[in-house]
Design a protein around this motif. Structure first.
Motif, mmCIF file in Angstrom:
data_model
loop_
_atom_site.group_PDB
_atom_site.id
_atom_site.type_symbol
_atom_site.label_atom_id
_atom_site.label_comp_id
_atom_site.label_asym_id
_atom_site.label_seq_id
_atom_site.Cartn_x
_atom_site.Cartn_y
_atom_site.Cartn_z
ATOM 1 N N HIS A 11 0.808 -1.226 0.000
ATOM 2 C CA HIS A 11 0.000 0.000 0.000
ATOM 3 C C HIS A 11 0.841 1.275 0.000
ATOM 4 O O HIS A 11 0.299 2.377 0.077
ATOM 5 C CB HIS A 11 -0.925 0.016 1.234
ATOM 6 N N ASP A 28 -7.740 1.477 1.873
ATOM 7 C CA ASP A 28 -8.803 0.763 1.145
ATOM 8 C C ASP A 28 -10.185 1.030 1.742
ATOM 9 O O ASP A 28 -11.166 1.154 1.026
ATOM 10 C CB ASP A 28 -8.552 -0.750 1.201
ATOM 11 N N GLU A 55 -12.440 1.953 -1.451
ATOM 12 C CA GLU A 55 -13.178 0.751 -1.872
ATOM 13 C C GLU A 55 -14.462 0.626 -1.065
ATOM 14 O O GLU A 55 -15.487 0.156 -1.551
ATOM 15 C CB GLU A 55 -12.310 -0.501 -1.632
ATOM 16 N N LYS A 111 -6.025 -5.933 3.688
ATOM 17 C CA LYS A 111 -6.467 -4.577 3.327
ATOM 18 C C LYS A 111 -6.081 -3.577 4.417
ATOM 19 O O LYS A 111 -5.774 -3.959 5.545
ATOM 20 C CB LYS A 111 -7.989 -4.559 3.151
#
Ligand code: MIC
Ligand code: SF4
Length: 639
Positions: A11, A28, A55, A111
């Motif tokens: 990330h 995310d 997301e 995530k």
């Protein structure tokens, strides 16, 4: 690589993964809750974004659920409408505590998640990198900006053996707190591994990750393995599973080993989560109140254990027992399988699934009470009763104690074991999806007030030392939360009268009379909550800088984001060179910050000079000089 490095490197969008240097990571998922959410959305709106860029973003309503006036309901209506308008899902009041619901329904291994709540690391139990942050950082992440953090050290916490003697996941984290203290995790990620991890369910791992917040850690993380897989399958989310574990030759900065076999039930004694003693030493203490729930201990298995212990018995005459399941999923399953009836029959007062007494939303104990809670914080006065003594324990200890009326040691009772269900009951009908709502109007009741904005750093800063405080001042000291104050989380002028009141009831008056000034503090200033109000209210009161021995991570970044200088004494003994009432002076702070890492503060009353450090990345120097993040964004936009 270890799990932390794997998630961070996947990330990383800014900086180098070198311990201590600033990195930016793509986010995310985000979550907000209502007590910090109103501010976060007001700030998000001020950025002029049409839709969130993540997301998944979820707005939970779980903290301010007592509606004894229009204020909380106003906040709920504002959050629901502003969230749906911007593409954010809404978990309505009654659906459960943000961290428990997020773990059940949205968490995904590998995530990143940030949340405007310090217990966001709960989802570390799922193998996520889940970090608590101020509302403004969450607002920025919703807009697609990275989260900037200091590259943490990674501490390996190796769990050996298996829990026995009714010791629980809660006792594991209490043991870590006993070993490392409430400052022990600052600048660190606690990464769990070892044989012992395999015997812990996802909610048990989440209990441990949740209370990593009390260590001051950046976050805590578990691997994602067969246990994670089984949990996701039982949540009918098998496709969200990905395996994730540390490489066999992974490196760590430090290591702690905990032998689960040797662990016995523990309790955090008043008034700090690291004041930990064996429950066996507390058995003489009479108990007035037992509260079971909170984002730490309100999973299905936690509640089932409590029900099994209470079944067919009656609570002690002296005890008031409250139970708040963590989510509607848990609540509904207890209702269907009869466990709820067992708790009610034993005398439990069943509350809605929300934060409830954990944040002082009702159930304040009586004067001088002993209150035994499965929660994560026992800070002074947080229960709403300043004279109460709050102890933090596992659900097992809490339930046995409710029956005996004095501290009960679960190790002396037969083992309580609960099977994890193969299928959880899924009902997401209280989670509103933005796709289903068109042309939403944002609802702004009279409780929604504008937030204060910082100005560019003044060339000359001069003012009185308004207060000198001890070590470990919590955000519950700086901006107290209780059923009377929480309804004003979107009303900074109102809250300003209560700033630092538990330390000095006159603080706010002094600040107002002097047109602001300075705060002086000891180590770990601002530990605890992520509440940005602990920075926004001082900003409103005209606080220019906080001089402390050291700061807690989230609070420090909240101060910077809002244009207040967080200065650390180069020599901690210099704290003694400042007394309440002393006049302090800082010449051109911005120039000093840009020139190096030190800022000189002149005590004009004593004539002494005090050296402080503020080592920041160039990016953060810009933010501070501009007067905080929003001021900087506005300045950039003008350019
Ligand atoms: C808390 O446990 O103190 C809270 C309430 O959840 C806070 C957030 C807040 O202040 O509203 C937290 O932990 O961040
Ligand atoms: Fe809610 Fe308490 Fe958890 Fe904070 S610690 S999120 S108040 S349950």
């Amino acid at each position: 690589m270890n799990v932390t490095q794997k998630i961070l490197s996947a990330h990383l969008v800014y900086g180098e993964m070198k311990t201590g240097s600033e990195i930016g990571i793509k986010i995310d998922q985000t979550l907000t809750q209502d007590s910090t959410g109103t501010m976060a959305y007001l700030q998000f709106e001020s950025m002029g974004m049409k839709k969130v860029q993540t997301e998944l973003s979820v707005a939970y309503i779980d903290h301010n659920t007592l509606q004894s006036g229009f204020e909380n309901a106003d906040d709920h209506a504002y959050i629901q409408s502003v969230a749906l308008k911007h593409g954010i899902r809404v978990s309505k009041p009654g659906n459960g505590i943000c961290h428990q619901v997020h773990l059940e329904r949205f968490s995904r291994p590998g995530k990143t998640l940030i949340g405007s709540d310090s217990h966001t690391p709960t989802c570390g139990g799922m193998g996520m990198l889940a970090i608590g942050a101020g509302g403004l950082d969450v607002a920025l992440a919703m807009g697609g900006a990275p989260l900037y953090i200091t590259m943490p050290e990674v501490v390996k916490v190796e769990l050996k053996g298996k829990l026995s003697h009714n010791a629980a996941a809660k006792d594991v984290i209490l043991e870590v707190l006993r070993l490392l203290s409430v400052k022990g995790g600052v600048g660190k990620v606690m990464e769990y591994c070892g044989e012992g991890v395999k015997s812990l369910s996802v909610p048990e791992r989440a209990t441990i990750a949740n209370m990593g917040a009390e260590l001051g850690a950046t976050t805590s993380v578990f691997p994602s393995d067969e246990v994670t897989h089984a949990f996701l399958k039982a949540q009918q989310r098998e496709s969200d599973y990905v395996p994730l574990c540390a490489d066999p030759d992974a490196q760590y900065d430090a290591c702690v080993t905990i032998n689960l076999n040797a662990l016995r039930p523990l309790a955090a004694c008043p008034h700090s989560p690291d004041n930990v003693k064996p429950v066996s030493e507390l058995k003489h203490i009479c108990v007035d109140q037992v509260c079971i729930g909170s984002c730490t201990n309100s999973s299905y298995a936690d509640m089932m254990k409590v029900a099994a212990i209470l079944k067919g018995k009656t609570i002690a005459p002296s005890v008031s027992l409250t139970v708040s399941p963590g989510s509607r999923q848990v609540f509904a399953m207890l209702a269907r399988n009869g466990a709820l009836a067992d708790m009610i029959a034993a005398g439990a007062r069943v509350l809605e699934c929300a934060c409830g007494p954990c944040i002082g939303m009702g159930q304040s104990p009586k004067t001088d009470a002993v209150s035994v809670r499965t929660f994560n914080r026992n800070f002074y006065a947080r229960s709403g009763t300043a004279s109460a003594n709050v102890y933090l324990v596992s659900p097992e200890t809490a339930a046995f104690t409710a029956l005996t009326g004095t501290f009960a040691n679960p190790a002396e009772y037969p083992q309580v074991s609960i099977q994890m269900p193969e299928r959880f009951e899924i009902n997401d009908n209280l989670i509103l999806r933005p796709e289903s709502f068109q042309n939403i109007e944002v609802v702004r009741g009279p409780n929604i007030q504008p937030f204060p904005r910082a100005k560019a750093l003044q060339k000359e800063m001069r003012g009185k030392t308004l207060i000198v405080c001890e070590d470990n001042i919590t955000t519950d000291h700086i901006m107290p939360s209780n059923a009377k104050l929480l309804p004003y989380r979107s009303n900074i002028p109102y809250l300003s009268d209560y700033c630092l009141a538990p330390v000095d009831p006159d603080f706010s008056r002094k600040a107002k009379e002097n047109g602001g000034g300075f705060i002086v503090a000891g180590a770990n200033y601002g530990q605890g909550s992520s509440r940005e109000h602990a920075a926004l209210v001082p900003l409103y009161l005209g606080i220019k800088a906080v001089l402390a021995v050291s700061f807690a991570r989230i609070h420090k970044s909240n101060l910077i984001n809002n244009g207040i200088l967080p200065l650390e004494f180069v020599n901690p003994a210099d704290k003694e060179n400042v007394r309440a009432g002393d006049e302090l002076y800082i010449a051109d702070a911005c120039a000093q910050i840009r020139a190096g890492d030190t800022v000189t503060v002149k005590n004009e009353t004593s004539g002494k000079t005090i050296q402080t450090v503020l080592s920041l990345s160039d990016r953060l120097k810009d933010v501070l000089c501009a007067g905080g993040v929003l001021a900087q964004i506005a300045a950039e936009a003008q350019k």
